[in-house]
Structures are given as structure tokens and as C-alpha cells.
Design an enzyme around this catalytic site. Structure first.
Site, PDB file in Angstrom:
ATOM      1  N   THR A   1      63.428 -18.910 -68.457  1.00 45.61           N
ATOM      2  CA  THR A   1      64.266 -18.231 -67.470  1.00 45.61           C
ATOM      3  C   THR A   1      64.105 -16.723 -67.617  1.00 45.61           C
ATOM      4  OG1 THR A   1      66.182 -18.327 -68.967  1.00 45.61           O
ATOM      5  CG2 THR A   1      65.928 -20.117 -67.375  1.00 45.61           C
TER       6      THR A   1
ATOM      7  N   HIS B   1      75.935 -18.946 -75.084  1.00 47.47           N
ATOM      8  CA  HIS B   1      74.662 -19.323 -75.703  1.00 47.47           C
ATOM      9  C   HIS B   1      74.523 -18.651 -77.065  1.00 47.47           C
ATOM     10  CE1 HIS B   1      73.289 -20.901 -71.779  1.00 47.47           C
ATOM     11  NE2 HIS B   1      72.446 -21.603 -72.508  1.00 47.47           N
TER      12      HIS B   1
ATOM     13  N   ASN C   1      67.191 -25.735 -66.332  1.00 51.61           N
ATOM     14  CA  ASN C   1      67.669 -26.569 -67.432  1.00 51.61           C
ATOM     15  C   ASN C   1      67.133 -27.985 -67.209  1.00 51.61           C
ATOM     16  OD1 ASN C   1      69.385 -28.213 -69.185  1.00 51.61           O
ATOM     17  ND2 ASN C   1      70.665 -26.394 -69.378  1.00 51.61           N
TER      18      ASN C   1
ATOM     19  N   LYS D   1      69.284 -15.732 -77.313  1.00 49.50           N
ATOM     20  CA  LYS D   1      68.932 -15.877 -75.899  1.00 49.50           C
ATOM     21  C   LYS D   1      68.776 -14.504 -75.266  1.00 49.50           C
ATOM     22  CE  LYS D   1      69.925 -18.448 -71.711  1.00 49.50           C
ATOM     23  NZ  LYS D   1      68.517 -18.889 -71.671  1.00 49.50           N
TER      24      LYS D   1
END
EC number: 1.17.1.8
Length: 232
Positions: A73, A131, A98, A135
Site C-alpha cells: 500500500t 497498526h 488487504n 507500518k
């Protein structure tokens, strides 16, 4: 099936284990510094790299006739260009924010609930995503997909990370140690709150879904999503 892994971090290693358990072979394990040597022997590639490397990885696959599944992403400004390249090359490309089966069912539930709640303006909607601290992108691709599923049924046309932006859908982004991924949608009124939530317990679900997507894509041509894989 021969699989090229483009990105060999924590997710790449879990994908490798699941792929081997399912009888596949890994012909390339590429980190950012490595070349694409061995890519031509792959039946399909799985890209779980970093935003800066994803476009190069996807481009290399499409130009070499290798179907490619991408779960990276943070690069989606180039998504339309990759779709166009796939069509030009008559290739196969599947992007998913996802790959978890549960999250993809959650996407459908989110949209259905948003349709129902559109009739009740006394409920204000907002989102939260949590997260791990490693990330890189904020908000997560999963959160963006959830937001895009919500927006057509709200007064908003955009999402924002700023709570003060009352004319936009607010996404509260949190980064905490050892959190694989938690996403919540809240509908709040003066008298109650409705919440739907998905909590990932580990990376297994993401990896399993990515391998399933690669198995599905390997013999196809076109641009697809996990909705196609799961027939949703």
C-alpha cells in the site's frame, strides 16, 4: 507453481511458508537491493514490498508477462498507470489493500451497514485504525478501502486524518507495538454507538489470502481484486 516473492520482509517470509506448505516453489526472493534475476521462471509474482518499490516490481512483472499480485500500500497514485500497463501488455494484475478473507468480508459488511445508516442522519460516522509501529503509510490501505466504501452514503466526499476537519470523514490513526491490524467504524448518536470492528491476530490471514489470490490469478488475464477471487 513457481512463485516470485517481491519483498522478503516479515510478510514475505510468512507467504513463503504458506506457499511451500501448499506445494509451491519459490524461485525469487527479492529485497530492494536485489535484481529481478529468476523472475522469468515464475508462474506468478507476489509483491509485498514498500511503497517506493511497488511500481518498479509490478512494472517488471507485467513487462515480462508474469501475473502479479500486489499487497503493498501507499503507492496508489500510480494505480491507474499500472492498470493501463496491464491492459497494454495483455497481462494479469491483482491489487488488494488487504488479502485477509475476514477483512474482505468486513469490507462487504461495512458497505451494507453504511447503506442502512444513510437513512439516519442523527448518527455521525468516524473510523479508527491501529497498526504496528513499522507500518510506513498512514492511513492503512485497508482503512482507505473502508472509507471509500463509506463515503457514498455519508455527507462527506473525502476522508481526513484531522479530527477538526468536520466536513470530512475522520480516520483516527494509531501506531502501537505488535499490532497486525485493527480497524473500527463507529456510528455515534446522543443515545448510543454502533461499532463494527475487525482485529487481525497475526499475519497468517493476510499471507494465506495472498497465496490464494496468486493461485487464482496465475491462469487469467486482466485487472482484478479480491472481490473477484472470493466471488463477492
Amino acid at each position: 507453481m513457481n512463485i516470485a516473492l517481491l519483498g522478503y520482509g516479515k510478510m514475505g517470509k510468512v507467504i513463503e511458508r504458506i506457499a511451500l506448505e501448499r506445494g509451491h516453489a519459490i524461485v525469487l526472493r527479492k529485497t530492494r537491493q536485489d535484481s529481478f534475476e529468476g523472475l522469468e521462471t515464475a508462474d506468478v509474482a507476489i509483491d509485498f514490498s514498500i511503497p517506493d518499490a511497488a511500481v518498479e516490481n509490478i512494472t517488471a512483472c507485467l513487462q515480462n508477462g508474469i501475473p502479479v499480485v500486489s499487497g503493498t500500500t501507499g503507492w496508489l497514485a500510480q494505480y491507474e498507470a499500472m492498470k493501463a500497463l496491464c491492459e497494454k501488455q495483455n497481462g494479469a494484475f491483482l491489487y488488494g489493500s488487504n488479502f485477509s478473507l475476514g477483512v474482505n468480508l468486513f469490507f462487504e459488511l461495512n458497505q451494507k451497514l453504511a447503506q442502512l445508516m444513510a437513512k439516519f442522519p442523527q448518527y455521525a460516522v468516524d473510523m479508527e485504525e491501529i497498526h504496528h509501529t513499522q507500518k510506513l503509510d498512514k492511513p492503512s490501505g485497508t482503512a482507505i478501502t473502508l472509507a471509500e466504501g463509506l463515503l457514498p452514503y455519508t455527507p462527506f466526499t473525502q476522508w481526513s486524518l484531522e479530527a477538526e476537519a468536520t466536513d470530512k470523514l475522520y480516520i483516527d490513526v494509531k501506531r502501537e507495538n505488535d499490532v497486525p491490524g485493527t480497524h473500527s467504524i463507529f456510528y455515534r448518536s446522543a443515545v448510543d454507538t454502533i461499532e463494527i470492528k475487525h482485529t487481525a491476530h497475526n499475519r497468517e490471514g493476510f499471507a494465506y489470502g495472498a497465496v490464494l489470490a496468486a493461485e487464482w490469478l496465475a491462469t487469467r488475464k486482466g485487472v482484478f481484486t479480491m472481490k473477484d477471487v472470493l466471488d463477492l
